[in-house]
Design an enzyme around this catalytic site. Structure first.
Site, PDB file in Angstrom:
ATOM      1  N   CYS A   1     -34.995  11.910 -20.150  1.00 23.45           N
ATOM      2  CA  CYS A   1     -35.723  11.152 -21.238  1.00 23.45           C
ATOM      3  C   CYS A   1     -36.600   9.971 -20.234  1.00 23.45           C
ATOM      4  O   CYS A   1     -36.134   9.383 -19.553  1.00 23.45           O
ATOM      5  CB  CYS A   1     -34.780  10.470 -22.231  1.00 23.45           C
TER       6      CYS A   1
ATOM      7  N   CYS B   1     -33.846   2.819 -21.206  1.00 18.72           N
ATOM      8  CA  CYS B   1     -32.818   2.237 -22.006  1.00 18.72           C
ATOM      9  C   CYS B   1     -31.433   1.901 -20.891  1.00 18.72           C
ATOM     10  O   CYS B   1     -30.843   2.997 -20.142  1.00 18.72           O
ATOM     11  CB  CYS B   1     -32.279   3.010 -23.062  1.00 18.72           C
TER      12      CYS B   1
ATOM     13  N   CYS C   1     -28.252   4.194 -21.607  1.00 23.89           N
ATOM     14  CA  CYS C   1     -28.415   5.469 -21.884  1.00 23.89           C
ATOM     15  C   CYS C   1     -27.967   6.481 -20.701  1.00 23.89           C
ATOM     16  O   CYS C   1     -28.862   6.197 -19.592  1.00 23.89           O
ATOM     17  CB  CYS C   1     -29.531   5.841 -22.324  1.00 23.89           C
TER      18      CYS C   1
ATOM     19  N   CYS D   1     -26.054  16.201 -37.722  1.00 26.65           N
ATOM     20  CA  CYS D   1     -27.041  15.341 -37.145  1.00 26.65           C
ATOM     21  C   CYS D   1     -27.541  16.083 -35.769  1.00 26.65           C
ATOM     22  O   CYS D   1     -26.524  16.418 -35.097  1.00 26.65           O
ATOM     23  CB  CYS D   1     -26.621  13.977 -36.973  1.00 26.65           C
TER      24      CYS D   1
ATOM     25  N   CYS E   1     -29.840  15.382 -40.491  1.00 25.81           N
ATOM     26  CA  CYS E   1     -30.228  14.153 -39.940  1.00 25.81           C
ATOM     27  C   CYS E   1     -30.743  14.414 -38.519  1.00 25.81           C
ATOM     28  O   CYS E   1     -30.052  15.432 -37.728  1.00 25.81           O
ATOM     29  CB  CYS E   1     -29.493  13.098 -39.913  1.00 25.81           C
TER      30      CYS E   1
ATOM     31  N   CYS F   1     -31.664   6.033 -41.390  1.00 24.17           N
ATOM     32  CA  CYS F   1     -30.440   5.779 -40.486  1.00 24.17           C
ATOM     33  C   CYS F   1     -30.805   4.891 -39.452  1.00 24.17           C
ATOM     34  O   CYS F   1     -31.432   5.136 -38.583  1.00 24.17           O
ATOM     35  CB  CYS F   1     -29.905   7.120 -40.104  1.00 24.17           C
TER      36      CYS F   1
ATOM     37  N   ARG G   1     -21.371   2.970 -40.504  1.00 25.69           N
ATOM     38  CA  ARG G   1     -20.911   4.317 -39.967  1.00 25.69           C
ATOM     39  C   ARG G   1     -20.356   3.719 -38.627  1.00 25.69           C
ATOM     40  O   ARG G   1     -20.953   3.023 -37.794  1.00 25.69           O
ATOM     41  CB  ARG G   1     -21.954   5.208 -39.579  1.00 25.69           C
TER      42      ARG G   1
END
Length: 330
Positions: free
Chosen positions: A54, A58, A61, A98, A129, A189, A261
């Site tokens: 990616c 972040c 991550c 998901c 999702c 979400c 969640r």
């Protein structure tokens, strides 16, 4: 009658955090009991359909190309593997499947492949999702047309603390994607990550941003940071478990009709901490031994915990929508 508000100020939310623990638990559990069955938990399963490389930076991550975590880049999974994983998830009691891809934003070609996955999983009778990064308005409309139920796009933390964690995507970029998703008529979400070095005020501001959206997110995932070797946040001081539980409780109070969640980080939570989270208002969790690239408790352990707590998995597709007030279904 529980009041659904979209005008929370920071001081009022901080005041909730500052309540004595027992008083906060009493308040949040009372609201939770009024809005939901306190002995049911919605079960979701998360699959990484495209892992690694990616371009975002972040700090938490493992999939960022900027972080040396040793994670191998993988291609988009074939539909056959998605079907296999979704079948296993459904057999294990999950009602929602998901799918996550490590993209800054999907290309239209990539989105077409994901759309085929969505159609296939929906044909199996499960809610769907996806989390694919930033979306354009027309991409959100396309996902709605094929029947996507939920789109996940977390705010991660407060606007003030955000820049210390991520520099390749702005906070407004995230809010724009949520707006596109909501305008398309897809359930939202969105939540965040705790334990990244933020203050209690940052946690209050994160929840304020979520609660003051035009509509509360239908699902609010709360992650406890999983520290990954090779990321800038590896080795940071861990969050006090009671502070995590307090955050769950405050989320329940200010977003009373949303599903809250328990997401990443459950492998480091003991059963007692998870039980407190359920009492405080958490009523959704990820089920399965992997969450994208991080570990999750084994299904057998979760089943044992449910038995000990007399908690039942929530049944039925679109169960969350049935609990939403008319205002949020509009």
């Amino acid at each position: 009658m529980v009041e659904v508000r979209n005008n929370w100020n920071t001081e009022d939310i901080e005041a909730l955090f500052d309540l004595p623990f027992n008083d906060l638990m009493c308040k949040s559990h009372s609201i939770h009991r009024e809005c939901f069955n306190p002995n049911e938990v919605q079960i979701s399963t998360l699959l990484s359909i495209k892992t690694g490389a990616c371009p975002e930076d972040c700090s938490y991550c493992s999939q960022s190309s900027k972080n040396d975590t040793g994670l191998e880049r993988e291609r988009l999974l074939p539909i056959s593997e998605v079907v296999e994983a979704a079948t296993e998830a459904k057999n294990n009691g999950a009602t929602r499947f998901c799918m996550g891809a490590a993209w800054r934003n999907p290309t239209d070609k990539s989105l077409d492949h994901v759309i085929e996955m969505i159609k296939t999983v929906k044909d199996m009778g499960m809610e769907t999702c996806v989390t694919l990064g930033m979306l354009k308005e027309q991409q959100a409309q396309k996902l709605k047309e094929v029947g996507l139920d939920y789109y996940n796009h977390n705010l991660d933390t407060s606007p003030e603390f955000y820049g210390t964690v991520i520099s390749t995507r702005t906070y407004q970029d995230r809010l724009d994607t949520l707006e596109h998703v909501r305008n398309a008529g897809i359930n939202v979400c969105s939540g965040g990550i705790l334990g990244m070095g933020e203050t209690r005020r940052d946690r209050a501001r994160l929840l304020q941003e979520l609660a003051n959206l035009p509509q509360h997110p239908e699902s609010v995932p709360i992650n406890d940071l999983v520290q990954v070797k090779g990321t800038p946040l590896d080795g940071i001081d861990k969050l006090d478990p009671f502070e995590f539980i307090r955050t769950i409780a405050v989320a329940r109070i200010i977003m009373p009709k949303s599903y809250v969640r328990l997401s990443a980080g459950r492998t480091e939570m003991n059963d007692e901490m998870q039980a407190w989270c359920f009492f405080a208002g958490a009523n959704s969790m990820f089920y399965g031994d992997r969450l994208l690239t991080t570990d999750n408790p084994e299904e057998s352990h979760d089943q044992q915990l449910f038995t000990r707590l007399d908690i039942n998995p929530e049944k039925g597709i679109n169960s969350e929508q049935e609990n939403m007030p008319e205002k949020q279904l509009a």
